[in-house]
Design a protein around this motif. Sequence first.
Motif, PDB file in Angstrom:
ATOM      1  N   TRP A 249       0.829  -1.204   0.000  1.00  0.00           N
ATOM      2  CA  TRP A 249       0.000   0.000   0.000  1.00  0.00           C
ATOM      3  C   TRP A 249       0.868   1.261   0.000  1.00  0.00           C
ATOM      4  N   GLU A 250       1.865   1.288   0.882  1.00  0.00           N
ATOM      5  CA  GLU A 250       2.716   2.474   0.951  1.00  0.00           C
ATOM      6  C   GLU A 250       3.526   2.643  -0.332  1.00  0.00           C
ATOM      7  N   ALA A 251       3.979   1.537  -0.901  1.00  0.00           N
ATOM      8  CA  ALA A 251       4.715   1.607  -2.170  1.00  0.00           C
ATOM      9  C   ALA A 251       3.836   2.197  -3.262  1.00  0.00           C
ATOM     10  N   SER A 252       2.581   1.813  -3.270  1.00  0.00           N
ATOM     11  CA  SER A 252       1.671   2.316  -4.308  1.00  0.00           C
ATOM     12  C   SER A 252       1.463   3.817  -4.193  1.00  0.00           C
ATOM     13  N   LEU A 253       1.476   4.335  -2.964  1.00  0.00           N
ATOM     14  CA  LEU A 253       1.302   5.772  -2.771  1.00  0.00           C
ATOM     15  C   LEU A 253       2.486   6.552  -3.343  1.00  0.00           C
ATOM     16  N   PHE A 254       3.700   6.073  -3.071  1.00  0.00           N
ATOM     17  CA  PHE A 254       4.877   6.739  -3.628  1.00  0.00           C
ATOM     18  C   PHE A 254       4.867   6.664  -5.152  1.00  0.00           C
ATOM     19  N   GLU A 255       4.534   5.494  -5.673  1.00  0.00           N
ATOM     20  CA  GLU A 255       4.516   5.327  -7.132  1.00  0.00           C
ATOM     21  C   GLU A 255       3.426   6.166  -7.776  1.00  0.00           C
ATOM     22  N   GLU A 256       2.328   6.345  -7.071  1.00  0.00           N
ATOM     23  CA  GLU A 256       1.246   7.183  -7.575  1.00  0.00           C
ATOM     24  C   GLU A 256       1.717   8.617  -7.812  1.00  0.00           C
ATOM     25  N   HIS A 257       2.698   9.028  -7.035  1.00  0.00           N
ATOM     26  CA  HIS A 257       3.237  10.383  -7.168  1.00  0.00           C
ATOM     27  C   HIS A 257       4.545  10.391  -7.970  1.00  0.00           C
ATOM     28  N   GLY A 258       4.783   9.332  -8.715  1.00  0.00           N
ATOM     29  CA  GLY A 258       5.922   9.281  -9.616  1.00  0.00           C
ATOM     30  C   GLY A 258       7.262   9.075  -8.944  1.00  0.00           C
ATOM     31  N   PHE A 259       7.268   8.561  -7.710  1.00  0.00           N
ATOM     32  CA  PHE A 259       8.527   8.343  -6.991  1.00  0.00           C
ATOM     33  C   PHE A 259       8.794   6.840  -6.909  1.00  0.00           C
ATOM     34  N   HIS A 260       9.969   6.432  -7.386  1.00  0.00           N
ATOM     35  CA  HIS A 260      10.291   5.000  -7.439  1.00  0.00           C
ATOM     36  C   HIS A 260      11.618   4.666  -6.758  1.00  0.00           C
ATOM     37  N   ASP A 261      12.286   5.670  -6.208  1.00  0.00           N
ATOM     38  CA  ASP A 261      13.611   5.442  -5.608  1.00  0.00           C
ATOM     39  C   ASP A 261      13.471   5.008  -4.152  1.00  0.00           C
ATOM     40  N   PHE A 262      12.895   3.843  -3.964  1.00  0.00           N
ATOM     41  CA  PHE A 262      12.750   3.341  -2.603  1.00  0.00           C
ATOM     42  C   PHE A 262      12.968   1.835  -2.560  1.00  0.00           C
ATOM     43  N   LYS A 263      13.369   1.400  -1.392  1.00  0.00           N
ATOM     44  CA  LYS A 263      13.429  -0.037  -1.105  1.00  0.00           C
ATOM     45  C   LYS A 263      12.480  -0.308   0.050  1.00  0.00           C
ATOM     46  N   ILE A 264      12.216  -1.586   0.313  1.00  0.00           N
ATOM     47  CA  ILE A 264      11.211  -1.953   1.309  1.00  0.00           C
ATOM     48  C   ILE A 264      11.789  -2.984   2.265  1.00  0.00           C
ATOM     49  N   SER A 265      11.389  -2.896   3.520  1.00  0.00           N
ATOM     50  CA  SER A 265      11.657  -3.970   4.480  1.00  0.00           C
ATOM     51  C   SER A 265      10.364  -4.338   5.184  1.00  0.00           C
ATOM     52  N   VAL A 266      10.225  -5.609   5.524  1.00  0.00           N
ATOM     53  CA  VAL A 266       9.069  -6.094   6.292  1.00  0.00           C
ATOM     54  C   VAL A 266       9.617  -6.966   7.425  1.00  0.00           C
ATOM     55  N   LYS A 267      10.015  -6.319   8.489  1.00  0.00           N
ATOM     56  CA  LYS A 267      10.753  -7.010   9.549  1.00  0.00           C
ATOM     57  C   LYS A 267       9.836  -7.628  10.605  1.00  0.00           C
ATOM     58  N   HIS A 268      10.271  -8.770  11.091  1.00  0.00           N
ATOM     59  CA  HIS A 268       9.579  -9.472  12.173  1.00  0.00           C
ATOM     60  C   HIS A 268      10.643 -10.155  13.010  1.00  0.00           C
ATOM     61  N   ASN A 269      10.346 -10.375  14.296  1.00  0.00           N
ATOM     62  CA  ASN A 269      11.335 -11.023  15.166  1.00  0.00           C
ATOM     63  C   ASN A 269      11.361 -12.536  15.013  1.00  0.00           C
ATOM     64  N   ASP A 270      10.372 -13.105  14.342  1.00  0.00           N
ATOM     65  CA  ASP A 270      10.308 -14.548  14.107  1.00  0.00           C
ATOM     66  C   ASP A 270      10.832 -14.827  12.697  1.00  0.00           C
ATOM     67  N   PRO A 271      11.950 -15.548  12.559  1.00  0.00           N
ATOM     68  CA  PRO A 271      12.507 -15.786  11.231  1.00  0.00           C
ATOM     69  C   PRO A 271      11.534 -16.464  10.268  1.00  0.00           C
ATOM     70  N   VAL A 272      10.669 -17.334  10.774  1.00  0.00           N
ATOM     71  CA  VAL A 272       9.726 -18.041   9.905  1.00  0.00           C
ATOM     72  C   VAL A 272       8.722 -17.058   9.306  1.00  0.00           C
TER      73      VAL A 272
END
Length: 388
Positions: free
Chosen positions: A174-197
């Motif tokens: 969702w957040e990526a789509s908002l940036f892309e909606e405004h023509g911004f693509h210079d981003f990376k993403i993380s989805v961190k959790h304390n459980d490796p699985v």
Amino acid sequence: MTSVSLGMPSAPPPVLAPRRKTRQIKVGSVGVGSDSPISVQSMTTTPTTDINATLQQIAELTAAGCDIVRVACPSADDAEALPIIARKSHIPVIADIHFQPKYVFAAIEAGCAAVRVNPGNIRKFDDQVKEIARAAKDHGTSIRIGVNAGSLEPGILKKYGKATPEALVESAVWEASLFEEHGFHDFKISVKHNDPVVMVAAYEMLAEKGDWPLHLGVTEAGPAFQGTIKSATAFGALLSKGIGDTIRVSLSAPPVEEIKVGNQILQSLNLRPRKLEIVSCPSCGRAQVDVYTLAEQVTAGLEGMEVPLRVAVMGCVVNGPGEAREADLGVASGNGKGQIFVKGEVIKTVPESEIVETLIEEAMRIAEEMGEADGEDAVKGSPVVSVS
């Protein structure tokens, strides 16, 4: 002494899977994405307002092999320190922003290479994406959308009940789509959790949703031993499938330790050139020498060596000669003496009391020859040790 070729292999080392194809972004001078090497990151633990201490820690991280560093920015005083830190750091600086959106703009104005934003705990973040995107684009600043299990948006948390892989990915997309909606693509993403699985499942799911570069992390991984195991397990599972473009090993330990572990994970998967590697047997009833002490003394004696050198310290005649022959330098020990191997050839036999001294002398000689061939200093930083 027999002349032994010390040239590096011409073919690149094998990897388990090709990198997942991503778009390419820049974090300052460091390229991030599948066209660039996987980078290793850490975060300073000093108060950002203490500029000298922060820059000193960044220098230590740089010397340990850190590619990108993140600094916390929870207050106006921290934001005021960012311009000097960003300018004087020898590696790109990412400002870590939570809660106060005004510090996002302050970090961009300060010249930080990138800004990490956590959509789940920045007030009315979605309403400000357009302005953030415009400011970042104007200054050539990249963004990391950092979704974290401990701070998901209330609506998503209510929908899923807890931080499931699906919840983390929905927030990120969702957040990526908002940036892309405004023509911004210079981003990376993380989805961190304390459980490796859960973390692995989230990144695998996210990797299927788009071509964004991904920053890997197990959040709150724990003390050094536990955190190392959790991070190595999760990163290994993902990197072995080609998923991941930057990594940060989160440890309750000095930041330099995070860099050592991160580099070793990449080296173990042939995703970063290997440096010094000590291969030593775990010892058993067959051992005829004190392998523990030998390995520790050799490791200490070679601390700081940067050349790609594999040194085998073996304690018996079962696996010792074979391992020693396979290494660049090795010893097969037994009956109070050791056979010293260089590139598979026995060059001398020495008493047990001279094994460590001889191995260190030969390693330094080999390193010097390799350093002269490359025109580089062979001894700097710290060694990486793996015990088999």
